[in-house]
Design a protein around this motif. Structure first.
Motif, short mmCIF file in Angstrom:
data_model
loop_
_atom_site.label_atom_id
_atom_site.label_comp_id
_atom_site.label_asym_id
_atom_site.label_seq_id
_atom_site.Cartn_x
_atom_site.Cartn_y
_atom_site.Cartn_z
N THR A 1 48.79 2.50 5.84
CA THR A 1 49.54 3.56 6.76
C THR A 1 50.68 2.70 7.77
N THR A 2 50.29 1.45 7.73
CA THR A 2 51.23 0.50 8.49
C THR A 2 52.32 0.31 7.65
N LEU A 3 52.21 0.12 6.29
CA LEU A 3 53.42 -0.30 5.42
C LEU A 3 54.49 0.90 5.44
N PRO A 4 54.03 2.03 5.15
CA PRO A 4 55.22 2.97 5.14
C PRO A 4 55.85 3.23 6.44
N ARG A 5 55.25 2.72 7.80
CA ARG A 5 55.74 2.80 8.88
C ARG A 5 57.12 1.77 9.24
N TYR A 6 56.49 0.48 8.78
CA TYR A 6 57.44 -0.61 8.71
C TYR A 6 58.53 -0.27 7.85
N SER B 1 47.31 15.63 4.05
CA SER B 1 48.19 14.27 4.36
C SER B 1 48.23 14.14 5.99
N VAL B 2 48.81 13.28 6.62
CA VAL B 2 48.80 13.13 8.19
C VAL B 2 49.63 14.37 8.56
N LYS B 3 50.80 14.34 7.91
CA LYS B 3 51.71 15.23 8.47
C LYS B 3 51.05 16.78 8.59
N MET B 4 50.39 17.04 7.65
CA MET B 4 49.66 18.33 7.68
C MET B 4 48.65 18.64 8.97
N ALA B 5 47.88 17.49 9.09
CA ALA B 5 46.89 17.46 10.22
C ALA B 5 47.69 17.49 11.51
N GLN B 6 48.99 16.90 11.58
CA GLN B 6 49.45 17.06 12.77
C GLN B 6 50.08 18.54 12.91
#
Length: 347
Positions: free
Chosen positions: A52-57, A272-277
């Motif tokens: 989860t950290t890698l895509p953010r960086y 996905s995280v986006k869906m939960a958000q």
């Protein structure tokens, strides 16, 4: 080798993380900055940074690469200098939001700007480690992010209940979404931890002796969280009951705890995280809440309750914080609550 696409060109299929391997021994002053960024992300993965950290960086570095490629400049490692760093910092100060309810309406926050700059610092630190001619990471100056308002992300019990009641639990999606919010509110999990969970982690063996309370959902679960650390979280009765109702309604064999109707690359229907958000944000709208509510609001509410009703060290362990100072930030109360407490004590 261009580091970003030009106008009219198709967007590359592979990002920095998924691109082909870059051997650090091949990096030199004339190497494209993109290659340095790829090698840095490889280094983060090798060190065990989470998926989860890698895509953010990656997202932060892609924006930096796009900025340095102004007018097709195609910069090399040796071209990175203090002027570029200062210009990029200024760009971030003025850059508008690219997503969310206020997209294009206001600049990014000071905290978000600092997150971009921290990723850039890491890139430069990696370059210095490889003896490449790049500015030292200390040349990237972080801005002072103001302390959050005491009312920020504050979700009192009444608002929390309005969120929960906003779902039509007669539908499969409504039942799933209610279970999702109940899980977040009970455990204080990060949304990334939630979507990564498998159902086997909380479903009791159907052949085992019936539990005393009759709910065949475990009252504790181990999650894999930030910093690649495991921790145990606990479920109250109401959350367990909604999870059981949701899992009984499922007819699929997908291992994911929370699923959607869209199949992922690996064949799973994992949410996905986006869906939960999106689920939380839409629930807030239906509940009539003016705030832009995200899953982290439920984590905030849980940690605040633990810290005030138990103690800060217990809240720290439940939240998975390394430092107690991080947990202490959740102790801020709203002005209304502060006034009520003052009146009780001093009249």
């Amino acid at each position: 080798m261009r580091i970003t696409r030009r106008a009219g060109e198709a967007e590359p299929k592979k990002g920095l993380v998924s691109a082909s391997y870059v051997d650090p021994r091949d990096l030199g002053p004339n190497s494209p900055v993109r290659d340095l960024a790829q090698a840095y992300l490889q280094e983060l993965r090798d060190k065990g940074r989470s998926e989860t950290t890698l895509p953010r960086y990656e997202r932060f570095l892609v924006e930096f690469l796009g900025f340095t490629d102004r007018d097709g400049a195609n910069p090399r490692v040796k071209d990175l200098d203090l002027r570029i760093l200062k210009a990029y910092s200024s760009h971030l100060t003025r850059r508008r939001l690219l997503a969310g309810r206020d997209v294009g309406k206001r600049p990014i926050s000071a905290a978000s700007k600092n997150m971009h700059l921290i990723a850039l610092r890491g890139l430069l630190k990696f370059g210095v480690l490889l003896d490449l001619p790049v500015p030292g990471p200390e040349k990237v100056e972080l801005g002072k992010a103001p302390d959050p308002s005491p009312d920020a992300r504050h979700l009192d019990q009444e608002k929390l209940e309005r969120l929960m009641e906003s779902f039509d639990t007669a539908t499969d999606d409504g039942l799933r979404n209610r279970a999702l919010l109940e899980f977040l509110a009970a455990t204080g999990c990060r949304v990334s931890e939630l979507v990564a969970l498998d159902r086997e982690k909380i479903e009791l063996d159907p052949h085992a002796v019936n539990p005393k309370d009759g709910v065949r959902i475990a009252d504790e679960v181990t999650v894999f969280g930030k910093g690649s650390r495991y921790r145990r979280v606990f479920l109250r009765m109401r959350a367990r009951e909604w999870l059981e109702r949701y899992l009984r309604s499922r007819k699929d064999k997908d291992p994911a705890l929370f699923i959607t109707g869209r199949k992922k690359e690996g064949g799973s229907y994992r949410m996905s995280v986006k869906m939960a958000q999106t689920i939380v944000a839409e629930a807030a709208k239906r509940a009539g809440l003016a705030e832009s509510v995200s899953p982290h609001w439920l984590r905030h509410a849980a940690i605040t309750a633990w810290a005030t009703q138990m103690n800060v060290p217990a809240a720290q362990r439940l939240a998975g914080h390394r430092n107690v100072a991080t947990t202490s930030r959740y102790l801020g109360s709203t002005d209304a609550e502060l006034k009520e407490l003052y009146k009780k004590r001093f009249g």
